[in-house]
Design a protein around this motif. Sequence first.
Motif, PDB file in Angstrom:
ATOM      1  N   LEU A  51      35.972  -0.571   9.968  1.00 19.06           N
ATOM      2  CA  LEU A  51      35.907  -0.663  11.478  1.00 19.06           C
ATOM      3  C   LEU A  51      35.890  -2.127  12.066  1.00 19.06           C
ATOM      4  O   LEU A  51      35.640  -3.065  11.515  1.00 19.06           O
ATOM      5  CB  LEU A  51      34.517  -0.185  11.931  1.00 19.06           C
ATOM      6  N   GLN A  52      36.410  -2.222  13.494  1.00 20.54           N
ATOM      7  CA  GLN A  52      36.237  -3.404  14.001  1.00 20.54           C
ATOM      8  C   GLN A  52      37.255  -4.550  13.265  1.00 20.54           C
ATOM      9  O   GLN A  52      36.519  -5.498  12.577  1.00 20.54           O
ATOM     10  CB  GLN A  52      34.969  -4.002  14.308  1.00 20.54           C
ATOM     11  N   VAL A  53      38.392  -4.236  13.138  1.00 19.63           N
ATOM     12  CA  VAL A  53      39.175  -4.960  12.320  1.00 19.63           C
ATOM     13  C   VAL A  53      40.286  -5.849  12.848  1.00 19.63           C
ATOM     14  O   VAL A  53      41.068  -5.059  13.708  1.00 19.63           O
ATOM     15  CB  VAL A  53      39.724  -4.507  11.043  1.00 19.63           C
ATOM     16  N   PRO A  74      41.260  -0.287  22.624  1.00 19.58           N
ATOM     17  CA  PRO A  74      40.457  -0.899  23.756  1.00 19.58           C
ATOM     18  C   PRO A  74      39.221  -1.593  23.287  1.00 19.58           C
ATOM     19  O   PRO A  74      38.461  -1.391  22.480  1.00 19.58           O
ATOM     20  CB  PRO A  74      40.283  -0.033  24.595  1.00 19.58           C
ATOM     21  N   GLY A  75      38.923  -2.796  23.934  1.00 17.06           N
ATOM     22  CA  GLY A  75      37.732  -3.494  23.685  1.00 17.06           C
ATOM     23  C   GLY A  75      37.726  -4.601  22.860  1.00 17.06           C
ATOM     24  O   GLY A  75      36.479  -5.351  22.569  1.00 17.06           O
ATOM     25  N   HIS A  76      38.970  -5.175  22.475  1.00 19.49           N
ATOM     26  CA  HIS A  76      39.021  -6.374  21.703  1.00 19.49           C
ATOM     27  C   HIS A  76      39.635  -7.536  22.296  1.00 19.49           C
ATOM     28  O   HIS A  76      40.365  -7.680  23.123  1.00 19.49           O
ATOM     29  CB  HIS A  76      39.585  -6.132  20.273  1.00 19.49           C
ATOM     30  N   ASN A  77      39.486  -8.626  21.847  1.00 18.05           N
ATOM     31  CA  ASN A  77      40.123 -10.159  22.195  1.00 18.05           C
ATOM     32  C   ASN A  77      40.043 -10.894  20.980  1.00 18.05           C
ATOM     33  O   ASN A  77      39.427 -10.487  19.832  1.00 18.05           O
ATOM     34  CB  ASN A  77      39.327 -10.539  23.344  1.00 18.05           C
ATOM     35  N   LYS A 113      37.200 -14.907  16.257  1.00 18.14           N
ATOM     36  CA  LYS A 113      36.327 -13.747  16.176  1.00 18.14           C
ATOM     37  C   LYS A 113      36.755 -13.087  17.536  1.00 18.14           C
ATOM     38  O   LYS A 113      37.263 -13.378  18.151  1.00 18.14           O
ATOM     39  CB  LYS A 113      34.983 -14.171  16.245  1.00 18.14           C
ATOM     40  N   CYS A 114      36.250 -11.800  17.485  1.00 17.86           N
ATOM     41  CA  CYS A 114      36.303 -10.891  18.710  1.00 17.86           C
ATOM     42  C   CYS A 114      35.179 -11.225  19.407  1.00 17.86           C
ATOM     43  O   CYS A 114      34.066 -11.110  18.665  1.00 17.86           O
ATOM     44  CB  CYS A 114      36.391  -9.412  18.368  1.00 17.86           C
ATOM     45  N   THR A 115      35.074 -11.292  20.610  1.00 15.30           N
ATOM     46  CA  THR A 115      33.775 -11.883  21.399  1.00 15.30           C
ATOM     47  C   THR A 115      32.859 -11.081  21.319  1.00 15.30           C
ATOM     48  O   THR A 115      31.672 -11.198  20.568  1.00 15.30           O
ATOM     49  CB  THR A 115      34.372 -12.415  22.805  1.00 15.30           C
ATOM     50  N   PRO A 116      33.123  -9.627  21.403  1.00 13.09           N
ATOM     51  CA  PRO A 116      32.046  -8.715  21.541  1.00 13.09           C
ATOM     52  C   PRO A 116      31.606  -8.036  20.054  1.00 13.09           C
ATOM     53  O   PRO A 116      30.589  -7.582  19.977  1.00 13.09           O
ATOM     54  CB  PRO A 116      32.460  -7.624  22.367  1.00 13.09           C
ATOM     55  N   HIS A 117      32.422  -8.396  18.930  1.00 15.44           N
ATOM     56  CA  HIS A 117      32.346  -7.609  17.961  1.00 15.44           C
ATOM     57  C   HIS A 117      32.056  -8.670  16.655  1.00 15.44           C
ATOM     58  O   HIS A 117      32.397  -8.269  15.619  1.00 15.44           O
ATOM     59  CB  HIS A 117      33.326  -6.758  17.507  1.00 15.44           C
ATOM     60  N   TYR A 118      31.650  -9.870  17.064  1.00 16.04           N
ATOM     61  CA  TYR A 118      31.470 -11.132  16.001  1.00 16.04           C
ATOM     62  C   TYR A 118      30.258 -10.512  15.150  1.00 16.04           C
ATOM     63  O   TYR A 118      30.663 -10.405  13.958  1.00 16.04           O
ATOM     64  CB  TYR A 118      31.287 -12.129  16.588  1.00 16.04           C
ATOM     65  N   GLY A 121      31.312  -7.900  12.738  1.00 17.43           N
ATOM     66  CA  GLY A 121      32.207  -8.485  11.465  1.00 17.43           C
ATOM     67  C   GLY A 121      33.881  -8.639  11.893  1.00 17.43           C
ATOM     68  O   GLY A 121      34.518  -8.573  10.994  1.00 17.43           O
ATOM     69  N   MET A 122      34.011  -8.614  13.326  1.00 19.98           N
ATOM     70  CA  MET A 122      35.080  -8.443  13.431  1.00 19.98           C
ATOM     71  C   MET A 122      35.735 -10.052  13.551  1.00 19.98           C
ATOM     72  O   MET A 122      35.515 -10.726  14.428  1.00 19.98           O
ATOM     73  CB  MET A 122      35.569  -7.719  14.758  1.00 19.98           C
ATOM     74  N   VAL A 123      36.465 -10.626  12.596  1.00 19.89           N
ATOM     75  CA  VAL A 123      36.746 -11.747  12.212  1.00 19.89           C
ATOM     76  C   VAL A 123      38.329 -11.905  11.582  1.00 19.89           C
ATOM     77  O   VAL A 123      38.709 -10.942  10.986  1.00 19.89           O
ATOM     78  CB  VAL A 123      35.688 -12.587  11.521  1.00 19.89           C
TER      79      VAL A 123
END
Length: 170
Positions: A51-53, A74-77, A113-118, A121-123
């Motif tokens: 998840l969150q990758v 949706p939801g990432h940056n 990183k992803c601002t909301p999912h740092y 582990g979204m890096v």
Amino acid sequence: MSTIIKRRTVLAGMAGTAALTTFGPSFAQDGEGTVHEVGMYTRDPENPRNLQVYIPALLAIQPGDTVRWLPENPGHNTESIPEMIPEGAENWKGDINREFEKTFTIPGVYGYKCTPHYAAGMVGLIIVQGEGVTDNLEAARSVEHRGRLAPQRFEEMFARAEEEGLLTTG
Ligand SMILES: [Cu+2]
């Protein structure tokens, strides 16, 4: 026969880190560097437990190349981690849900990183090969991260970058 089995074993062993592939869609631009696409995903389409990758999360490019992040879910940056970019390089921050691209000119390692999912582990890690590629390696690798997954994923990517010989002058 044994070659096929061996390859299968390697792929199976890598299943948990499928997002760490250093290969992704890329294409050359006329007279300019190559564009490398990185998808921003809530769920890895090839490994739903992942998840969150970013895919690919680990990318090795040449100076002058461009990375284009695509909002596949949706939801990432994408946002640079200031302690994880080379001296003289500029930080970046893309908007949520928007495609974003950046051209890299200074060799070195770039953590983002992803601002909301740092903390989830979204890096991602970009290696711009060339003279001085390892100048900020120690500094970038020693940064402490939030949560459990971010430090783990960064460590996996740094280890793979070393194993695959990506930290070279090109
Ligand atoms: Cu995200």
